[in-house]
Write a protein that holds these residues in place. Structure first.
Motif, PDB file in Angstrom:
ATOM      1  N   UNK A 425      28.450  44.031  42.689  1.00 19.08           N
ATOM      2  CA  UNK A 425      28.606  43.035  43.606  1.00 19.08           C
ATOM      3  C   UNK A 425      27.785  41.933  43.280  1.00 19.08           C
ATOM      4  N   UNK A 426      28.239  40.834  43.477  1.00 24.36           N
ATOM      5  CA  UNK A 426      27.765  39.485  43.237  1.00 24.36           C
ATOM      6  C   UNK A 426      27.934  38.949  41.858  1.00 24.36           C
ATOM      7  N   UNK A 427      28.396  39.862  40.900  1.00 24.50           N
ATOM      8  CA  UNK A 427      28.687  39.277  39.596  1.00 24.50           C
ATOM      9  C   UNK A 427      29.755  38.237  39.541  1.00 24.50           C
ATOM     10  N   UNK A 428      29.812  37.400  38.663  1.00 26.70           N
ATOM     11  CA  UNK A 428      30.999  36.464  38.290  1.00 26.70           C
ATOM     12  C   UNK A 428      31.750  37.055  37.231  1.00 26.70           C
ATOM     13  N   UNK A 429      32.951  37.082  37.537  1.00 32.11           N
ATOM     14  CA  UNK A 429      33.809  37.525  36.384  1.00 32.11           C
ATOM     15  C   UNK A 429      35.237  36.891  36.187  1.00 32.11           C
ATOM     16  N   UNK A 430      35.847  36.834  34.890  1.00 34.21           N
ATOM     17  CA  UNK A 430      37.043  36.283  34.718  1.00 34.21           C
ATOM     18  C   UNK A 430      38.179  37.145  35.170  1.00 34.21           C
ATOM     19  N   UNK A 431      39.268  36.806  35.885  1.00 36.74           N
ATOM     20  CA  UNK A 431      40.317  37.625  36.017  1.00 36.74           C
ATOM     21  C   UNK A 431      41.699  36.840  35.897  1.00 36.74           C
ATOM     22  N   UNK A 432      42.512  37.403  35.005  1.00 31.45           N
ATOM     23  CA  UNK A 432      43.720  37.008  34.852  1.00 31.45           C
ATOM     24  C   UNK A 432      44.926  37.817  35.725  1.00 31.45           C
ATOM     25  N   UNK A 433      45.609  36.950  36.616  1.00 37.18           N
ATOM     26  CA  UNK A 433      46.517  37.411  37.549  1.00 37.18           C
ATOM     27  C   UNK A 433      47.787  37.836  36.780  1.00 37.18           C
ATOM     28  N   UNK A 434      47.891  39.178  37.357  1.00 35.39           N
ATOM     29  CA  UNK A 434      49.282  39.790  36.593  1.00 35.39           C
ATOM     30  C   UNK A 434      50.402  40.159  37.727  1.00 35.39           C
ATOM     31  N   UNK A 435      49.941  40.141  38.915  1.00 39.42           N
ATOM     32  CA  UNK A 435      51.143  40.410  39.763  1.00 39.42           C
ATOM     33  C   UNK A 435      50.477  40.086  41.220  1.00 39.42           C
ATOM     34  N   UNK A 436      51.427  39.616  42.168  1.00 43.42           N
ATOM     35  CA  UNK A 436      50.826  39.184  43.437  1.00 43.42           C
ATOM     36  C   UNK A 436      51.748  39.509  44.744  1.00 43.42           C
ATOM     37  N   UNK A 441      46.296  38.990  45.340  1.00 39.65           N
ATOM     38  CA  UNK A 441      46.272  38.631  43.938  1.00 39.65           C
ATOM     39  C   UNK A 441      45.899  39.832  43.028  1.00 39.65           C
ATOM     40  N   UNK A 442      46.899  40.346  42.253  1.00 36.18           N
ATOM     41  CA  UNK A 442      46.183  41.604  41.184  1.00 36.18           C
ATOM     42  C   UNK A 442      46.118  41.148  39.864  1.00 36.18           C
ATOM     43  N   UNK A 443      44.917  41.411  39.391  1.00 39.29           N
ATOM     44  CA  UNK A 443      44.596  40.751  38.319  1.00 39.29           C
ATOM     45  C   UNK A 443      44.003  41.926  37.162  1.00 39.29           C
ATOM     46  N   UNK A 444      43.757  41.486  36.073  1.00 37.15           N
ATOM     47  CA  UNK A 444      43.106  42.048  34.910  1.00 37.15           C
ATOM     48  C   UNK A 444      41.704  41.336  34.409  1.00 37.15           C
ATOM     49  N   UNK A 445      40.792  42.146  34.198  1.00 38.67           N
ATOM     50  CA  UNK A 445      39.513  41.544  33.862  1.00 38.67           C
ATOM     51  C   UNK A 445      39.500  40.898  32.366  1.00 38.67           C
ATOM     52  N   UNK A 446      39.182  39.762  32.336  1.00 32.62           N
ATOM     53  CA  UNK A 446      39.158  39.151  31.066  1.00 32.62           C
ATOM     54  C   UNK A 446      37.924  39.241  30.339  1.00 32.62           C
ATOM     55  N   UNK A 447      37.631  39.885  29.353  1.00 29.41           N
ATOM     56  CA  UNK A 447      36.271  40.148  28.757  1.00 29.41           C
ATOM     57  C   UNK A 447      36.027  38.882  28.012  1.00 29.41           C
ATOM     58  N   UNK A 448      35.038  38.179  28.155  1.00 35.26           N
ATOM     59  CA  UNK A 448      34.419  36.899  27.492  1.00 35.26           C
ATOM     60  C   UNK A 448      33.995  37.176  26.018  1.00 35.26           C
ATOM     61  N   UNK A 449      34.496  36.555  25.231  1.00 34.70           N
ATOM     62  CA  UNK A 449      33.753  36.831  23.807  1.00 34.70           C
ATOM     63  C   UNK A 449      32.461  36.385  23.751  1.00 34.70           C
TER      64      UNK A 449
END
Ligand code: 5AD
Ligand code: SF4
Length: 449
Positions: A425-436, A441-449
């Motif tokens: 908890x408290x982390x910042x992450x990127x999420x791509x929204x796949x449905x709503x 919003x339901x998303x998937x975690x985007x792993x940053x390179x």
């Protein structure tokens, strides 16, 4: 060691006060527990804003009676708005109630409890205090990193006297805290791991204006100056605030929201009504046109901005036509959230002298129409976000399904996803929204390179 439990009703200001009360009690050697059954000291932090809130707390007051019958050593008190306005009366009528502490006297809690332990009974403390009332900046944070978000009270009370509202009577006159105290508090929170602050006040846009009448000059906003100072604090990544009164919005504040990167692009802007006639009766000194201008100016500077609002339906004399104006304005702005309240007269306010002439069923009908509009709008709005990627601040695993985590976007949208990496908890992450849906919003975690 004595255990305590605080139950909180009402707004975020009360949540903040409960947190500060708990911190003060812990500093004095008391231990927090999660239920009233395990507690030696039970405190209800009460709300007066609507009749329903008062009735809930009174119901609870009587339920607690049976607890005290089983465990007579229990200490039982109230704090918050009802304690401020009706403390004396409640102490007289409720035999098992030991103390009432008003909204400015939280720091007195340890002393009051000590006096009761020594045999005193029926203690009522309702004096007013200055803006930097002791204890206002005390936070109960565990050091495990779970507390990454904190409320910060920047002012107390309210001077607006909207005709329906009891707050100025119970929370007293507007008093703005010294900015340096707020900066120090936020800096110390950041040092303890907090990355998001929510600034609280009944009318934050009037912060530092010494209770002057609106509108302020276009280039004067002590609140915007405060935001700019908080922007500089290392470790703070998101700054939110609630609530600003539209009559106090000006160019300086609009530009501060647009230009300060840490200020979230999500504004809670209470509308109350879209009819100028009703706004006037509500003693809200702005027009629907002025409200549209604020929103329009913010949207033109910040295309992705989201808005939420408070609206009252069924204010005395509200006609179908007035209601339609509210409905149209709400649809035009396209709020991402709205809190809709059915008007309830509050004793001592100006509008309580008017006849409460909109029938309950009609208030309910108007309420349902606005809720349905919101749901329909959100279904479309959220669908349009599918495919987009957002940075979210993680709250933690969801209660119903621990495999799923949730977090909030800058625009305060709730996004849910299944983690692919170890997260906290408290982390910042990127999420791509796949449905709503309209809610989530339901998303998937985007792993940053
Ligand atoms: N009746 C209904 N809603 C009310 N609010 C405040 N007073 C009343 C009342 N008497 C609502 C306003 C305010 C929110 C916190 O509660 O919309 O913004
Ligand atoms: Fe109540 Fe109006 Fe003050 Fe808000 S601004 S707390 S609605 S009197």
């Amino acid at each position: 060691m004595l255990n305590f439990y605080i139950k909180t009703y009402g707004c975020q200001m009360n949540e903040r006060d409960s947190d500060s009360a708990a911190a003060i009690l812990e500093e004095n050697g008391y231990h927090a527990v999660d239920s009233e059954e395990d507690a030696d000291i039970v405190i209800l932090n009460t709300c007066s804003v609507r009749d329903q809130a008062e009735r809930k707390a009174i119901g609870k007051l009587w339920i607690i009676k049976s607890l005290k019958e089983k465990r007579p050593h229990m200490i039982f008190g109230i704090m918050g708005c009802m304690a401020q306005s009706r403390g004396e009366e409640l102490l007289q009528t409720i035999p098992h109630l030991d103390f009432a502490i008003g909204t400015d006297q939280i720091h007195q809690l340890p002393e009051v409890i000590r006096a009761i332990l020594e045999g005193e009974r029926k203690i009522d403390r309702d004096e007013r205090s200055g803006p930097d009332t002791p204890g206002i900046d005390v936070h109960r944070l565990d050091e495990s990193g779970r507390h990454f978000s904190a409320f910060v009270s920047i002012m107390r009370g309210c001077n607006r006297y909207c005709s329906y509202c009891i707050v100025p009577y119970v929370r007293g006159p507007e008093r703005s805290r010294d900015p340096q105290g707020i900066v120090d508090e936020v800096r110390s929170l950041a040092e303890r791991g907090v990355c998001e602050v929510m600034l609280l006040g009944q009318n934050v846009a009037a912060y530092g204006l010494d209770g002057s009448v609106p509108p302020p000059p276009e280039d004067c906003s002590p609140f915007a100056d405060l935001l700019a100072r908080l922007q500089e604090i290392e470790g703070i990544r998101r700054i939110r605030f609630t609530s600003p009164h539209p009559a106090f919005f000006n160019r300086r504040l609009i530009h501060a929201i647009a230009e300060l990167p840490k200020v979230c692009k999500n504004v809670h802007l209470p509308l109350q009504s879209g009819s100028d006639r009703i706004l006037k009766l509500m003693n809200r000194p702005y027009t629907a046109e002025k409200y549209r201008d604020i929103v329009g100016n913010l949207k033109s500077l910040i295309p992705d901005i989201t808005f939420s609002t408070d609206v009252i339906v069924g204010f005395p004399t509200e006609t179908e036509e007035d209601f339609q104006m509210t409905r149209d304005l709400m649809n035009e702005v396209g709020f991402d959230n709205s809190y809709i309240f059915k008007y309830s007269p509050r004793k001592g306010t100006v509008s309580a002298r008017m006849e409460d002439d909109v029938p309950q069923e009609e208030k309910e009908r108007r309420n349902q129409i606005l809720l349905k509009d919101l749901e329909d709008r959100l279904a479309v709005r959220n669908e349009s976000l599918v495919g987009k990627t957002f940075e979210i601040l993680l709250d933690g695993p969801s209660k119903r399904n621990p495999n799923r985590w949730s977090g909030r976007t800058d625009g305060f949208k709730l996004a849910v996803f299944e983690p692919k990496t170890a997260l906290k908890p408290g982390d910042f992450i990127q999420v791509r929204i796949i449905r709503s849906t309209s809610m989530t919003l339901y998303g998937e975690q985007v792993i940053e390179a």
